[in-house]
Write a protein that holds these residues in place. Structure first.
Motif, PDB file in Angstrom:
ATOM      1  N   GLN A  41       0.840  -1.206   0.000  1.00 51.30           N
ATOM      2  CA  GLN A  41       0.000   0.000   0.000  1.00 51.30           C
ATOM      3  C   GLN A  41       0.872   1.252   0.000  1.00 51.30           C
ATOM      4  OE1 GLN A  41      -3.168   0.241  -0.391  1.00 51.30           O
ATOM      5  NE2 GLN A  41      -4.098   1.858   0.823  1.00 51.30           N
ATOM      6  N   ALA A  42       1.948   1.221   0.797  1.00 45.96           N
ATOM      7  CA  ALA A  42       2.863   2.372   0.841  1.00 45.96           C
ATOM      8  C   ALA A  42       3.575   2.560  -0.497  1.00 45.96           C
ATOM      9  CB  ALA A  42       3.884   2.178   1.960  1.00 45.96           C
ATOM     10  N   ALA A  43       4.007   1.458  -1.112  1.00 44.35           N
ATOM     11  CA  ALA A  43       4.690   1.543  -2.400  1.00 44.35           C
ATOM     12  C   ALA A  43       3.768   2.103  -3.472  1.00 44.35           C
ATOM     13  CB  ALA A  43       5.214   0.171  -2.806  1.00 44.35           C
ATOM     14  N   ASP A  44       2.512   1.670  -3.465  1.00 41.65           N
ATOM     15  CA  ASP A  44       1.538   2.187  -4.432  1.00 41.65           C
ATOM     16  C   ASP A  44       1.330   3.691  -4.243  1.00 41.65           C
ATOM     17  OD1 ASP A  44       1.225  -0.363  -5.432  1.00 41.65           O
ATOM     18  OD2 ASP A  44      -0.616  -0.782  -4.312  1.00 41.65           O
ATOM     19  N   ALA A  45       1.272   4.123  -2.978  1.00 38.87           N
ATOM     20  CA  ALA A  45       1.075   5.551  -2.696  1.00 38.87           C
ATOM     21  C   ALA A  45       2.296   6.372  -3.107  1.00 38.87           C
ATOM     22  CB  ALA A  45       0.770   5.746  -1.217  1.00 38.87           C
ATOM     23  N   PHE A  46       3.489   5.860  -2.830  1.00 34.68           N
ATOM     24  CA  PHE A  46       4.703   6.559  -3.254  1.00 34.68           C
ATOM     25  C   PHE A  46       4.692   6.774  -4.770  1.00 34.68           C
ATOM     26  CE2 PHE A  46       7.297   5.573   0.695  1.00 34.68           C
ATOM     27  CZ  PHE A  46       7.668   6.891   0.917  1.00 34.68           C
ATOM     28  N   ALA A  47       4.348   5.717  -5.515  1.00 36.16           N
ATOM     29  CA  ALA A  47       4.384   5.802  -6.976  1.00 36.16           C
ATOM     30  C   ALA A  47       3.266   6.684  -7.520  1.00 36.16           C
ATOM     31  CB  ALA A  47       4.291   4.393  -7.575  1.00 36.16           C
ATOM     32  N   GLY A  48       2.045   6.465  -7.038  1.00 34.13           N
ATOM     33  CA  GLY A  48       0.904   7.155  -7.616  1.00 34.13           C
ATOM     34  C   GLY A  48       0.691   8.563  -7.108  1.00 34.13           C
ATOM     35  N   ASP A  49       0.941   8.791  -5.809  1.00 38.15           N
ATOM     36  CA  ASP A  49       0.628  10.078  -5.200  1.00 38.15           C
ATOM     37  C   ASP A  49       1.798  11.067  -5.267  1.00 38.15           C
ATOM     38  OD1 ASP A  49      -1.625   8.667  -4.558  1.00 38.15           O
ATOM     39  OD2 ASP A  49      -1.176   8.480  -2.428  1.00 38.15           O
ATOM     40  N   ILE A  50       3.034  10.536  -5.092  1.00 38.86           N
ATOM     41  CA  ILE A  50       4.198  11.416  -4.999  1.00 38.86           C
ATOM     42  C   ILE A  50       5.138  11.257  -6.192  1.00 38.86           C
ATOM     43  CG2 ILE A  50       6.052  12.194  -3.455  1.00 38.86           C
ATOM     44  CD1 ILE A  50       4.662  10.870  -1.149  1.00 38.86           C
ATOM     45  N   GLY A  51       5.045  10.132  -6.895  1.00 35.95           N
ATOM     46  CA  GLY A  51       5.928   9.899  -8.035  1.00 35.95           C
ATOM     47  C   GLY A  51       7.303   9.434  -7.606  1.00 35.95           C
ATOM     48  N   ILE A  52       7.364   8.660  -6.518  1.00 33.79           N
ATOM     49  CA  ILE A  52       8.629   8.160  -5.984  1.00 33.79           C
ATOM     50  C   ILE A  52       8.701   6.650  -6.208  1.00 33.79           C
ATOM     51  CG2 ILE A  52       9.973   7.787  -3.867  1.00 33.79           C
ATOM     52  CD1 ILE A  52      10.077  10.649  -4.858  1.00 33.79           C
ATOM     53  N   SER A  53       9.815   6.182  -6.754  1.00 30.98           N
ATOM     54  CA  SER A  53       9.979   4.752  -7.003  1.00 30.98           C
ATOM     55  C   SER A  53      10.469   4.032  -5.755  1.00 30.98           C
ATOM     56  CB  SER A  53      10.961   4.515  -8.157  1.00 30.98           C
ATOM     57  OG  SER A  53      12.255   5.021  -7.837  1.00 30.98           O
ATOM     58  N   THR A  54      10.086   2.772  -5.629  1.00 25.00           N
ATOM     59  CA  THR A  54      10.485   1.894  -4.535  1.00 25.00           C
ATOM     60  C   THR A  54      10.890   0.550  -5.133  1.00 25.00           C
ATOM     61  OG1 THR A  54       8.247   1.015  -4.263  1.00 25.00           O
ATOM     62  CG2 THR A  54       8.815   2.993  -2.983  1.00 25.00           C
ATOM     63  N   PRO A  55      11.561  -0.320  -4.348  1.00 25.12           N
ATOM     64  CA  PRO A  55      11.868  -1.656  -4.881  1.00 25.12           C
ATOM     65  C   PRO A  55      10.606  -2.418  -5.275  1.00 25.12           C
ATOM     66  CG  PRO A  55      13.184  -1.202  -2.938  1.00 25.12           C
ATOM     67  CD  PRO A  55      12.189  -0.091  -3.037  1.00 25.12           C
ATOM     68  N   GLU A  56       9.502  -2.160  -4.574  1.00 31.40           N
ATOM     69  CA  GLU A  56       8.245  -2.844  -4.876  1.00 31.40           C
ATOM     70  C   GLU A  56       7.571  -2.279  -6.126  1.00 31.40           C
ATOM     71  OE1 GLU A  56       9.471  -3.463  -0.827  1.00 31.40           O
ATOM     72  OE2 GLU A  56       9.105  -1.603  -1.930  1.00 31.40           O
ATOM     73  N   GLU A  57       7.718  -0.987  -6.350  1.00 28.73           N
ATOM     74  CA  GLU A  57       7.146  -0.302  -7.520  1.00 28.73           C
ATOM     75  C   GLU A  57       8.244   0.577  -8.136  1.00 28.73           C
ATOM     76  OE1 GLU A  57       4.264  -0.658  -8.954  1.00 28.73           O
ATOM     77  OE2 GLU A  57       3.276  -1.921  -7.460  1.00 28.73           O
ATOM     78  N   PRO A  58       9.130  -0.024  -8.948  1.00 27.20           N
ATOM     79  CA  PRO A  58      10.283   0.719  -9.487  1.00 27.20           C
ATOM     80  C   PRO A  58       9.903   1.661 -10.640  1.00 27.20           C
ATOM     81  CG  PRO A  58      10.297  -1.532 -10.295  1.00 27.20           C
ATOM     82  CD  PRO A  58       9.145  -1.441  -9.328  1.00 27.20           C
ATOM     83  N   LYS A  59       8.974   2.558 -10.352  1.00 26.56           N
ATOM     84  CA  LYS A  59       8.497   3.512 -11.353  1.00 26.56           C
ATOM     85  C   LYS A  59       9.150   4.867 -11.091  1.00 26.56           C
ATOM     86  CE  LYS A  59       4.004   1.163 -11.650  1.00 26.56           C
ATOM     87  NZ  LYS A  59       2.535   1.305 -11.445  1.00 26.56           N
TER      88      LYS A  59
ATOM     89  N   GLY B 203      20.936   3.174  -3.634  1.00 23.60           N
ATOM     90  CA  GLY B 203      20.092   2.068  -4.060  1.00 23.60           C
ATOM     91  C   GLY B 203      19.547   2.303  -5.449  1.00 23.60           C
ATOM     92  N   THR B 204      18.772   1.357  -5.937  1.00 26.62           N
ATOM     93  CA  THR B 204      18.261   1.428  -7.301  1.00 26.62           C
ATOM     94  C   THR B 204      16.865   2.044  -7.380  1.00 26.62           C
ATOM     95  OG1 THR B 204      17.397  -0.824  -7.097  1.00 26.62           O
ATOM     96  CG2 THR B 204      19.623  -0.566  -8.013  1.00 26.62           C
ATOM     97  N   ALA B 205      16.375   2.581  -6.271  1.00 23.19           N
ATOM     98  CA  ALA B 205      15.064   3.243  -6.255  1.00 23.19           C
ATOM     99  C   ALA B 205      15.189   4.570  -5.522  1.00 23.19           C
ATOM    100  CB  ALA B 205      14.024   2.362  -5.571  1.00 23.19           C
ATOM    101  N   GLU B 206      14.275   5.471  -5.792  1.00 17.37           N
ATOM    102  CA  GLU B 206      14.305   6.782  -5.144  1.00 17.37           C
ATOM    103  C   GLU B 206      14.019   6.667  -3.644  1.00 17.37           C
ATOM    104  OE1 GLU B 206      12.880   9.347  -9.075  1.00 17.37           O
ATOM    105  OE2 GLU B 206      11.422   8.235  -7.867  1.00 17.37           O
ATOM    106  N   ALA B 207      13.194   5.685  -3.274  1.00 13.61           N
ATOM    107  CA  ALA B 207      12.984   5.342  -1.860  1.00 13.61           C
ATOM    108  C   ALA B 207      13.492   3.918  -1.678  1.00 13.61           C
ATOM    109  CB  ALA B 207      11.516   5.446  -1.484  1.00 13.61           C
TER     110      ALA B 207
END
Length: 533
Positions: free
Chosen positions: A331-349, A373-377
């Motif tokens: 849920q946090a990874a989805d919010a980072f990607a969709g709401d803030i535009g921050i990539s995570t290992p779970e959602e490397p967008k 790391g390979t993601a913004e978060a």
């Protein structure tokens, strides 16, 4: 698997016709036999089956004796003359007993260690951190967008509570407009059937309308909401005015939406108790499911089955307005990607929700720092944000022994509200602060058809366009204290708790009608009960 689960459901509710009076010794014998039979049948039904852990139909952390105890303690009460044992501590041992004020939703679980309290505070700092656009001198904080709705998690989950609908008709950062369409060909239908997709984004604007953008780029557009008022006459002749919203997307910067795209407004929900919800055994949630309404009570309840992002296995969705996320981390990874535009290992967008049609977006630099790391978060950020989200404490109940609150609790039960708003669960063993706790979320975490009035027409996995996950009610009485407003339901259309109840349709229609037809004193008592949660 369905028969044992339904037997467990009926045993838990003790609504079997023909049983002796509940206070008689015969009743206890009958019920004890029924519980043990249900547990045994459930174990037999799943023996040898390759059932994913997230869909297990029985609890492996409990002995049969412990399982019987759990079923007994979570059975809804029939005594409304006094509070139930442990009812004050609705979040179990981690319940916050701090003073009730604007920070009531921002307290840590009362039973975490001193060292974990430090971890919680670091997670809180990241939850509040404002991300900046790339490139930036603050390299651990850049990567914002390029398209986004907010710069920090806390800016959406205000004081760790709920958001609010737009003011003056213009979009608000704490309520988003989800964009999605259903399958349109055999390949997409197969992806939905195999739980490899929840739905499909708009080809230009993606899965969410982002109204903000980094310098040099235009935001996608704005959400506009317009309200009309509807008068409803209650059983005693009193009249209540309900808001009915209409949503549009305006100022679209990159062309029109696809004609098949549906718009679904989503208010950001409170963050309290998420770790406890995550530790409810899947079998205990599935025990309340009755997708074919076999007991004929008009309440179905369906699970939203989704793919676990890490294991790839089908599992139970339990977070989000449509139960579309299986874990807090996802849920946090989805919010980072969709709401803030921050990539995570779970959602490397790295470019968030940008689509190939938005070429200028992909021309912007990302914020990945390879030394971090390979993601913004990167993983340490996700670890801390997840721990923080898992350990936001549920506040203690208030006024639970007053005559009016007890009377309201009785009305809540007798009107049938607990058919969806399941009062109690006992969490699984094994996860420290959240382990083996008696909790009172007042939700079954299943999907229910709420009727056309609340429908958004948007499919999300197993959830249809008129189905919503039952939201937990704990803390709902502190909404105004924490957030300075009283807006309820998925889009904040309800301005009072009474208005929220009166908007229930579909499977909630019977309970809604009982509330509408009740005496004013009974309605007021029920609201007082909700305000005590």
């Amino acid at each position: 698997m369905r028969r044992p689960v339904n037997l467990l459901r009926r045993a838990r509710r003790a609504d079997i016709d023909g049983l002796p009076h509940q206070k008689s010794p015969r009743y206890r014998i009958y019920r004890g036999v029924l519980l043990l039979l249900a547990i045994t049948l459930s174990a037999i039904a799943t023996a040898g089956e390759p059932v994913p852990a997230g869909l297990a139909s029985s609890r492996t952390d409990l002995t049969p004796k412990d399982q019987a105890r759990v079923l007994a303690v979570t059975r809804p009460t029939t005594d409304f003359t006094k509070p139930e044992q442990f009812e004050l501590m609705q979040g179990g041992a981690g319940t916050s007993e701090k003073d009730v004020n604007r920070d009531a939703f921002s307290q840590s679980s009362a039973n975490i260690t001193f060292e974990e309290e430090g971890t919680f505070k670091l997670g809180n700092a990241l939850f509040r951190k404002n991300w900046v656009s790339s490139p930036s001198s603050t390299q651990a904080s850049d990567g914002l967008g390029p398209l986004f709705n907010e710069r920090a998690c806390q800016n959406c989950h205000l004081k760790d509570g709920r958001g609010r609908p737009p003011e003056g008709g213009i979009g608000s950062s704490s309520m988003f407009l989800r964009l999605a369409r259903d399958a349109s060909n055999a390949e997409e239908r197969a992806a939905l059937a195999d739980h490899k997709a929840l739905n499909f984004p708009d080809p230009i604007y993606g899965s969410q309308l982002q109204d903000l953008a980094v310098p040099g780029l235009k935001g996608e557009g704005r959400m506009r909401v317009e309200y009309s008022e509807e008068k409803v006459t209650l059983g005693d002749g009193s009249v209540v005015s309900l808001r009915k919203p209409t949503y549009t997307a305006e100022g679209l910067a990159y062309g029109p939406l696809d004609p098949r795209t549906t718009l679904s407004p989503r208010l950001t929900p409170p963050m309290i108790g998420l770790g406890l919800i995550e530790q409810i055994a899947p079998s205990d949630i599935l025990a309340h499911a009755d997708p074919d309404d076999r007991d004929g009570d008009g309440i179905s309840g369906r699970a939203n089955i989704v793919r676990d992002a890490l294991s790839g296995e089908p599992t139970l969705g339990r977070f989000g307005w449509k139960a579309q996320a299986a874990s807090i981390r996802q849920q946090a990874a989805d919010a980072f990607a969709g709401d803030i535009g921050i990539s995570t290992p779970e959602e490397p967008k790295h470019w968030g929700d940008c689509t190939q049609a938005e070429k200028a977006c992909f021309a912007m630099p990302d914020g990945v720092q390879q030394r971090l790391g390979t993601a913004e978060a990167p993983p340490p950020v996700m670890d801390l944000v997840t721990f923080y989200s898992q350990n936001l404490a549920v506040p203690a109940r208030r006024d639970i022994g007053t005559r009016q609150v007890l009377a309201g609790k009785k009305q809540f039960y007798e009107m049938g509200c607990i058919s969806c708003h399941t009062p109690k669960f006992v969490t699984m063993r094994g996860n420290k602060a959240q382990a083996f706790q008696l909790i009172w979320p007042y939700s079954d975490f299943l999907l229910h058809d709420m009727g056309e009035d609340l429908a958004d027409g948007q499919r999300v996995g197993e959830a249809s366009g008129s189905e919503w996950r039952t939201p937990p009610l704990w803390g709902i009485g502190l909404t105004a204290t924490v957030n300075g407003n009283s807006f309820y339901l998925h889009d904040g259309r309800a301005r009072t708790l009474a208005e929220a109840i009166l908007r229930h349709g579909g499977e909630g229609r019977k309970a809604r009608d009982r509330f509408a037809g009740a005496a004013a004193a009974d309605r007021d008592a029920l609201i007082k009960f909700l305000e005590s949660l």
